[in-house]
Design an enzyme around this catalytic site. Sequence first.
Site, PDB file in Angstrom:
ATOM      1  NE  ARG A  51      -4.014  -2.038   2.212  1.00 33.41           N
ATOM      2  CZ  ARG A  51      -4.729  -2.157   2.906  1.00 33.41           C
ATOM      3  NH1 ARG A  51      -5.002  -1.506   4.040  1.00 33.41           N
ATOM      4  NH2 ARG A  51      -5.765  -3.098   2.919  1.00 33.41           N
ATOM      5  CG  ASP A 163     -13.371   5.455   7.636  1.00 31.54           C
ATOM      6  OD1 ASP A 163     -14.038   4.305   7.682  1.00 31.54           O
ATOM      7  OD2 ASP A 163     -12.049   5.629   7.606  1.00 31.54           O
TER       8      ASP A 163
END
Length: 294
Positions: A51, A163
């Site tokens: 990532r 979030d």
Amino acid sequence: MSLPARTAAAIRIDDEDDHLTALDYKRIATLIVDEVGIKLPPAKRLMVEGRLRKRIRTLGLDSFDAYCAYLFKKDGLTAERPFLINAVTTNKTDFFREPEHFDCLEQRMVPALLELRRGERAPMLKIWSAASSTGAEAYTLAMVLADLAGQRGDFRFSILGTDISTAVLDQGQRAVYPAEMITPVPQAKQSRYLMFARKAGVRSEVRIVPELRRLVRFARLNLMDKAYPFDNDVDIIFLRNVLIYFEKVDQEAVILKLIKHLRPGGYLVLGHSESMIGTNITMRQVAPAVFQKP
């Protein structure tokens, strides 16, 4: 002939032989657990590296060593923190994931909540998706509630999605998704609540209709914060498949903070793989992974 810096960087960071050192991975893992409560055990190192490679290319750096030097030795952490968090946090989400919870919402939770407020005219139900990712859960809630409100005609609703990742919140705000993602959405709801866009040579996408988007808002929230700046009369909170990434003590702390935002009789919905066993939290379980505040 030497390559331009960014081209050389792109070649080097794609090299499978380039990895985070054990010390650098530990420093990143410690930073993430301290910042957002998410555990990154050694087994997650390859995932984290995968990532981070795109982010390192974006910065024009040539290796993980250079990236960690930027983070920890060159005062880059302040600017890089949100990008690092966006890169390593897990954002798995689907429409109508664990569908039993939406059946319970429609058949049990909403009727019970409205019965508690039967003296009010068209009460406003507040629903909170506390780890909303790209918004699939929040919009699933909106579809189910919009159908139910249309049938009953005796309540209104609003939905908050929160979030830690700004990237997924931006997608939730746009409400645009790849068409293959909406397969679990029942056909009747697809017809009512989705707009389809098909352009030659472009991946098919869908967008949530404006009428539904107006009922959902998104905001950034770190569940590790000491307090949450949201209403204290929420009817239902969904926090599913997130606590499994937290240490036990942090799991309990997060649940206790969320409970403070529920009105009496409100519900907390966890993931099917999560439970309150072993905690000091007392809530009545009314369905699998569904708990009601006294």
